[in-house]
Structures are given as C-alpha cells and as structure tokens.
Design a protein around this motif. Structure first.
Motif, mmCIF file in Angstrom:
data_model
loop_
_atom_site.group_PDB
_atom_site.id
_atom_site.type_symbol
_atom_site.label_atom_id
_atom_site.label_comp_id
_atom_site.label_asym_id
_atom_site.label_seq_id
_atom_site.Cartn_x
_atom_site.Cartn_y
_atom_site.Cartn_z
ATOM 1 N N UNK A 164 32.646 35.527 38.287
ATOM 2 C CA UNK A 164 33.387 34.296 38.890
ATOM 3 C C UNK A 164 34.286 34.379 38.039
ATOM 4 N N UNK A 165 34.821 34.335 36.921
ATOM 5 C CA UNK A 165 36.017 34.073 35.896
ATOM 6 C C UNK A 165 36.864 32.099 36.567
ATOM 7 N N UNK A 166 35.695 31.479 36.606
ATOM 8 C CA UNK A 166 36.611 30.278 36.667
ATOM 9 C C UNK A 166 36.491 29.856 35.309
ATOM 10 N N UNK A 167 37.341 28.934 35.016
ATOM 11 C CA UNK A 167 37.929 28.603 33.765
ATOM 12 C C UNK A 167 38.173 29.158 32.701
ATOM 13 N N UNK A 168 38.627 29.819 32.410
ATOM 14 C CA UNK A 168 39.384 31.183 31.733
ATOM 15 C C UNK A 168 39.347 30.760 30.628
ATOM 16 N N UNK A 217 40.798 28.105 42.650
ATOM 17 C CA UNK A 217 40.542 28.877 43.745
ATOM 18 C C UNK A 217 40.429 30.661 43.483
ATOM 19 N N UNK A 218 39.962 31.384 44.297
ATOM 20 C CA UNK A 218 39.913 32.179 44.113
ATOM 21 C C UNK A 218 41.357 33.280 44.038
ATOM 22 N N UNK A 219 42.062 32.867 45.162
ATOM 23 C CA UNK A 219 43.220 33.343 44.844
ATOM 24 C C UNK A 219 43.738 33.490 43.116
ATOM 25 N N UNK A 220 43.456 31.679 42.998
ATOM 26 C CA UNK A 220 44.489 31.692 41.283
ATOM 27 C C UNK A 220 43.202 32.886 40.419
ATOM 28 N N UNK A 221 42.392 32.229 40.918
ATOM 29 C CA UNK A 221 41.573 33.668 39.328
ATOM 30 C C UNK A 221 41.215 34.478 39.868
ATOM 31 N N UNK A 222 41.100 35.131 40.914
ATOM 32 C CA UNK A 222 42.290 36.820 41.183
ATOM 33 C C UNK A 222 43.853 37.059 40.403
ATOM 34 N N UNK A 223 44.542 35.838 41.000
ATOM 35 C CA UNK A 223 45.696 35.875 39.539
ATOM 36 C C UNK A 223 45.515 35.720 38.224
ATOM 37 N N UNK A 224 44.778 34.959 37.311
ATOM 38 C CA UNK A 224 44.344 35.395 36.301
ATOM 39 C C UNK A 224 43.831 36.157 35.710
ATOM 40 N N UNK A 225 42.842 37.075 36.329
ATOM 41 C CA UNK A 225 42.200 38.116 36.398
ATOM 42 C C UNK A 225 42.372 39.305 36.261
ATOM 43 N N UNK A 254 41.774 44.556 40.602
ATOM 44 C CA UNK A 254 40.873 43.233 40.964
ATOM 45 C C UNK A 254 41.098 43.051 42.400
ATOM 46 N N UNK A 255 39.674 42.839 43.090
ATOM 47 C CA UNK A 255 39.533 42.630 44.863
ATOM 48 C C UNK A 255 38.100 41.545 44.161
ATOM 49 N N UNK A 256 37.990 40.675 45.463
ATOM 50 C CA UNK A 256 37.345 40.489 45.843
ATOM 51 C C UNK A 256 35.776 40.351 45.870
ATOM 52 N N UNK A 257 34.675 39.882 45.320
ATOM 53 C CA UNK A 257 33.873 40.385 45.455
ATOM 54 C C UNK A 257 32.500 39.339 47.025
ATOM 55 N N UNK A 258 32.038 39.769 47.736
ATOM 56 C CA UNK A 258 32.224 38.857 48.328
ATOM 57 C C UNK A 258 30.480 39.029 48.209
ATOM 58 N N UNK A 259 29.554 39.449 47.939
ATOM 59 C CA UNK A 259 28.251 39.318 48.184
ATOM 60 C C UNK A 259 27.430 39.871 46.662
ATOM 61 N N UNK A 260 26.450 39.773 46.511
ATOM 62 C CA UNK A 260 26.173 40.104 44.870
ATOM 63 C C UNK A 260 25.236 41.115 45.801
ATOM 64 N N UNK A 270 38.231 47.982 36.599
ATOM 65 C CA UNK A 270 38.232 47.530 37.633
ATOM 66 C C UNK A 270 37.030 46.051 38.093
ATOM 67 N N UNK A 271 37.867 45.089 37.961
ATOM 68 C CA UNK A 271 37.183 43.406 38.265
ATOM 69 C C UNK A 271 36.349 42.880 39.749
ATOM 70 N N UNK A 272 35.771 42.863 40.035
ATOM 71 C CA UNK A 272 35.041 41.935 41.079
ATOM 72 C C UNK A 272 35.500 40.827 40.806
ATOM 73 N N UNK A 273 35.962 39.384 41.881
ATOM 74 C CA UNK A 273 35.829 37.902 41.388
ATOM 75 C C UNK A 273 35.437 37.513 42.276
#
Length: 134
Positions: free
Chosen positions: A11-15, A54-62, A71-77, A34-37
C-alpha cells in the motif's frame, strides 16, 4: 546474461523508513524493481479504511524512490500470478508477514519473504499522529 526483474507489492501509505528499507532490500535481489501499489479500493478491502494518501499520490511517492524502476496499480490480491507474468518478473518479494501465502507463484518466479523493519508500522504511525493531534 538477462536482467533480473524483481516485483513486490504494498500500500505504501504514510511512506516511512520501513518501506524504503524493504524496497532497497528487494532491489538488491535483481537489476530492476517493479512495485505494485495497492489501489484505494484494494486497500479498503484489506484494511477496512481508506488510505491517508490517494492512490495517485502513493504511486508518485513510490515511483520517485531511487531503488524503484517502475510502478503500477495493484487491483487485486488474486492477480499476483498475472502481475508476475505481465512484468516478466524473476523474483517475487513479499514481507515475512505473508510467509508461505505466495508459494503458489514459485513456478513463475523465485519467492522471497523479507523481514519487516521492527517496530515500524503504518497503522501505528497513523494512530500515533491521530492521538498527538487531539
């Protein structure tokens, strides 16, 4: 010799430093990281709360960490195998709190479980921030 691609997820929230350390250790296992956020929806389904960032902010941070190449968006486990295939990953890295849970991917990539940084947790940080702001 072909480059080794490492893939990991979070998730990488509050990095925090624990995130940076695990990503640096994952990057050391190959030539490309490669990191799936986790998407906002996936995070809510896992943790029962929306992320602070937000998802976009976390993608930018990572994506701006020097150890991370993509980086890419992980939609499902449930799509781990698909993500490994899509990104042609040779190594799957997960935190040791998931130990054994992704061994079913070992026919696609070497599965490595890394220890988390002791006494650092996003949930604990969020709780600490919330109590100090009151």
């Amino acid at each position: 010799m072909a480059d080794t691609t490492v893939i990991t997820f979070g998730t990488f929230d509050v990095l925090h430093v624990g995130h940076v350390r695990v990503l640096n250790r994952a990057a050391e296992l190959g030539d490309r990281l490669v990191v799936g956020v986790s998407s906002d929806a996936l995070n809510f389904s896992k943790k029962g709360r929306n992320p602070v960032f937000s998802q976009d902010e976390r993608l930018e941070l990572v994506s701006n960490l020097k150890s991370v190449d993509e980086v890419f968006v992980e939609e499902s486990l449930d799509l781990k195998r698909q993500y490994i295939t899509d990104h042609q990953a040779d190594v799957l890295v997960m935190g040791d709190d998931w130990a054994g849970k992704f061994d079913f991917c070992s026919d696609l990539a070497k599965v490595v479980y890394l220890p988390r940084t002791p006494s650092i947790s996003t949930t604990a940080l969020i709780e600490h921030i919330a109590t100090t702001r009151s």
